[in-house]
Scaffold this motif. Structure first.
Motif, PDB file in Angstrom:
ATOM      1  N   THR A 145     -55.119  63.009 -47.467  1.00  0.00           N
ATOM      2  CA  THR A 145     -54.578  61.788 -46.761  1.00  0.00           C
ATOM      3  C   THR A 145     -54.206  62.596 -45.482  1.00  0.00           C
ATOM      4  N   GLN A 146     -53.691  61.764 -44.550  1.00  0.00           N
ATOM      5  CA  GLN A 146     -53.083  62.024 -43.342  1.00  0.00           C
ATOM      6  C   GLN A 146     -51.711  62.974 -43.639  1.00  0.00           C
ATOM      7  N   LEU A 147     -51.073  62.079 -44.562  1.00  0.00           N
ATOM      8  CA  LEU A 147     -49.754  62.699 -45.141  1.00  0.00           C
ATOM      9  C   LEU A 147     -49.631  63.758 -45.745  1.00  0.00           C
ATOM     10  N   GLN A 148     -50.818  64.077 -46.689  1.00  0.00           N
ATOM     11  CA  GLN A 148     -50.898  65.237 -47.473  1.00  0.00           C
ATOM     12  C   GLN A 148     -51.264  66.530 -46.550  1.00  0.00           C
ATOM     13  N   PHE A 149     -51.927  66.120 -45.592  1.00  0.00           N
ATOM     14  CA  PHE A 149     -52.318  67.202 -44.563  1.00  0.00           C
ATOM     15  C   PHE A 149     -51.297  67.556 -43.722  1.00  0.00           C
ATOM     16  N   ALA A 150     -50.624  66.574 -43.262  1.00  0.00           N
ATOM     17  CA  ALA A 150     -49.072  66.808 -42.338  1.00  0.00           C
ATOM     18  C   ALA A 150     -48.072  67.676 -43.241  1.00  0.00           C
ATOM     19  N   GLU A 151     -47.722  67.114 -44.446  1.00  0.00           N
ATOM     20  CA  GLU A 151     -46.902  67.967 -45.235  1.00  0.00           C
ATOM     21  C   GLU A 151     -47.253  69.533 -45.372  1.00  0.00           C
ATOM     22  N   MET A 152     -48.443  69.875 -45.353  1.00  0.00           N
ATOM     23  CA  MET A 152     -49.053  71.114 -45.380  1.00  0.00           C
ATOM     24  C   MET A 152     -48.535  71.976 -44.222  1.00  0.00           C
ATOM     25  N   LEU A 153     -48.669  71.203 -42.930  1.00  0.00           N
ATOM     26  CA  LEU A 153     -48.448  71.802 -41.905  1.00  0.00           C
ATOM     27  C   LEU A 153     -46.859  71.558 -41.312  1.00  0.00           C
ATOM     28  N   GLY A 154     -46.118  70.997 -41.811  1.00  0.00           N
ATOM     29  CA  GLY A 154     -44.816  70.697 -41.614  1.00  0.00           C
ATOM     30  C   GLY A 154     -44.605  69.719 -40.313  1.00  0.00           C
ATOM     31  N   VAL A 155     -45.649  68.785 -40.388  1.00  0.00           N
ATOM     32  CA  VAL A 155     -45.515  67.682 -39.029  1.00  0.00           C
ATOM     33  C   VAL A 155     -45.532  66.409 -39.692  1.00  0.00           C
ATOM     34  N   SER A 156     -45.513  65.336 -38.912  1.00  0.00           N
ATOM     35  CA  SER A 156     -45.544  64.075 -39.466  1.00  0.00           C
ATOM     36  C   SER A 156     -47.190  63.379 -39.477  1.00  0.00           C
ATOM     37  N   ASP A 157     -47.219  62.549 -40.400  1.00  0.00           N
ATOM     38  CA  ASP A 157     -48.444  61.958 -40.525  1.00  0.00           C
ATOM     39  C   ASP A 157     -48.896  61.043 -39.286  1.00  0.00           C
ATOM     40  N   LYS A 158     -47.905  60.763 -38.359  1.00  0.00           N
ATOM     41  CA  LYS A 158     -47.997  60.027 -37.188  1.00  0.00           C
ATOM     42  C   LYS A 158     -48.815  60.983 -36.133  1.00  0.00           C
ATOM     43  N   THR A 159     -48.241  62.265 -36.271  1.00  0.00           N
ATOM     44  CA  THR A 159     -48.757  63.386 -35.459  1.00  0.00           C
ATOM     45  C   THR A 159     -50.346  63.658 -35.581  1.00  0.00           C
ATOM     46  N   VAL A 160     -50.566  63.620 -37.115  1.00  0.00           N
ATOM     47  CA  VAL A 160     -52.036  63.889 -37.576  1.00  0.00           C
ATOM     48  C   VAL A 160     -52.886  62.746 -37.037  1.00  0.00           C
ATOM     49  N   SER A 161     -52.207  61.535 -37.050  1.00  0.00           N
ATOM     50  CA  SER A 161     -52.963  60.248 -36.623  1.00  0.00           C
ATOM     51  C   SER A 161     -53.078  60.407 -35.061  1.00  0.00           C
ATOM     52  N   LYS A 162     -52.455  60.778 -34.217  1.00  0.00           N
ATOM     53  CA  LYS A 162     -52.364  61.092 -32.900  1.00  0.00           C
ATOM     54  C   LYS A 162     -53.753  62.003 -32.716  1.00  0.00           C
ATOM     55  N   TRP A 163     -53.610  63.106 -33.105  1.00  0.00           N
ATOM     56  CA  TRP A 163     -54.737  64.294 -32.977  1.00  0.00           C
ATOM     57  C   TRP A 163     -56.072  63.806 -33.291  1.00  0.00           C
ATOM     58  N   GLU A 164     -56.253  62.701 -34.291  1.00  0.00           N
ATOM     59  CA  GLU A 164     -57.536  62.185 -35.042  1.00  0.00           C
ATOM     60  C   GLU A 164     -57.802  61.123 -34.011  1.00  0.00           C
ATOM     61  N   THR A 165     -57.003  60.418 -33.304  1.00  0.00           N
ATOM     62  CA  THR A 165     -57.410  59.560 -32.070  1.00  0.00           C
ATOM     63  C   THR A 165     -57.471  59.926 -30.834  1.00  0.00           C
ATOM     64  N   GLY A 166     -57.434  61.241 -30.750  1.00  0.00           N
ATOM     65  CA  GLY A 166     -57.627  61.775 -29.383  1.00  0.00           C
ATOM     66  C   GLY A 166     -56.407  61.592 -28.486  1.00  0.00           C
ATOM     67  N   LYS A 167     -55.274  61.152 -29.020  1.00  0.00           N
ATOM     68  CA  LYS A 167     -54.028  60.627 -28.230  1.00  0.00           C
ATOM     69  C   LYS A 167     -53.212  62.253 -28.282  1.00  0.00           C
ATOM     70  N   GLY A 168     -53.669  63.351 -28.675  1.00  0.00           N
ATOM     71  CA  GLY A 168     -52.858  64.469 -28.560  1.00  0.00           C
ATOM     72  C   GLY A 168     -53.643  65.722 -29.276  1.00  0.00           C
ATOM     73  N   TYR A 169     -53.277  66.836 -28.982  1.00  0.00           N
ATOM     74  CA  TYR A 169     -53.955  68.215 -29.808  1.00  0.00           C
ATOM     75  C   TYR A 169     -52.834  68.913 -30.491  1.00  0.00           C
ATOM     76  N   PRO A 170     -53.202  69.562 -31.508  1.00  0.00           N
ATOM     77  CA  PRO A 170     -52.302  70.266 -32.146  1.00  0.00           C
ATOM     78  C   PRO A 170     -51.966  71.520 -31.399  1.00  0.00           C
ATOM     79  N   ASP A 171     -50.820  71.978 -31.578  1.00  0.00           N
ATOM     80  CA  ASP A 171     -50.242  73.099 -30.747  1.00  0.00           C
ATOM     81  C   ASP A 171     -50.836  74.555 -31.203  1.00  0.00           C
ATOM     82  N   ILE A 172     -51.132  75.232 -30.213  1.00  0.00           N
ATOM     83  CA  ILE A 172     -51.991  76.411 -30.437  1.00  0.00           C
ATOM     84  C   ILE A 172     -51.421  77.331 -31.550  1.00  0.00           C
ATOM     85  N   THR A 173     -50.236  77.257 -32.069  1.00  0.00           N
ATOM     86  CA  THR A 173     -49.534  77.678 -33.159  1.00  0.00           C
ATOM     87  C   THR A 173     -49.986  77.366 -34.218  1.00  0.00           C
TER      88      THR A 173
END
Length: 223
Positions: free
Chosen positions: A20-48
């Protein structure tokens, strides 16, 4: 960097890994809203985060950025499944026993597809004791030349790198060789079975008159 991971790739890999977006987000230490933004093209993950994302999906960073995941089934390391990659910028030659993601000079390389040798890329193969002597009637100028010749068996690959103004020839141990490959910098990759056709000594190619006629024809074609 001329490519970057897209939201579509992240979503595809996340769903493929049944996260799920939440499970993935927890693995990265970000919020599920952040993952949602990536997947909808409203942002990109930081290079780190590229390396942690790749680790979460159990792929390489190169595969993540390219969006081309590799499923290499060549676990038996059969050299007959060899892939060859050549950089069009520097001429670098890369060999792989299976599918790979290869980049050179910022270009993602595709595996070369071998064609059967033809009259414009005529190859002559002789058995000399326990070796194949391979010669190609081809120009070897700085603009047009044979880059390498390789001999593949099920468990070994023998490769000779060639250079302009040299000779388009090589010697290989015969044991187990089932395919000869060679690369023309203009026309691509070619291959031939060394025991078939005009290259088979047992089929009469070693007849000196026939060989002279073939070589004369090649000289007329290629000068």
């Amino acid at each position: 960097m001329n490519q970057y991971v897209t939201g579509a790739v992240i979503r595809e890999l996340r769903e493929k890994n049944k996260m799920t977006q939440l499970q993935f987000a927890e693995m990265l230490g970000v919020s599920d809203k952040t993952v949602s933004k990536w997947e909808t093209g409203k942002g990109y993950p930081d290079i780190t985060l590229l390396e942690p994302i790749a680790e979460a999906f159990r792929i390489s960073v190169t595969e993540l950025i390219s969006g081309n995941t590799i499923h290499n089934e060549n676990v038996s390391a059969n050299m007959m499944r060899s892939k060859f990659y050549v950089c069009p910028v520097c001429g670098n030659v890369i060999h792989s026993m299976g599918e790979s993601v290869i980049n050179c000079h910022g270009i993602q390389l595709s595996p070369l597809e071998a064609e059967e040798s033809d009259e414009q890329h005529m190859i002559f193969i002789e058995r000399v004791e326990d070796e194949y002597y391979v010669r190609i009637d081809h120009s070897m100028t700085k603009e047009h030349y044979i880059s390498f010749i390789a001999a593949a068996s099920s468990d070994t690959i023998q490769m000779v790198k060639l250079y302009p103004e040299g000779n388009a020839e090589a010697r290989f141990k015969i044991r187990g060789v089932r395919r000869i490959f060679f690369y023309c910098n203009r026309d691509g990759l070619f291959s031939i079975d060394p025991v078939k056709g005009i290259d088979d000594r047992g089929s009469g190619y070693d007849d000196s008159q026939e060989r002279r006629e073939l070589e004369a024809a090649a000289k007329m074609l290629f000068g």
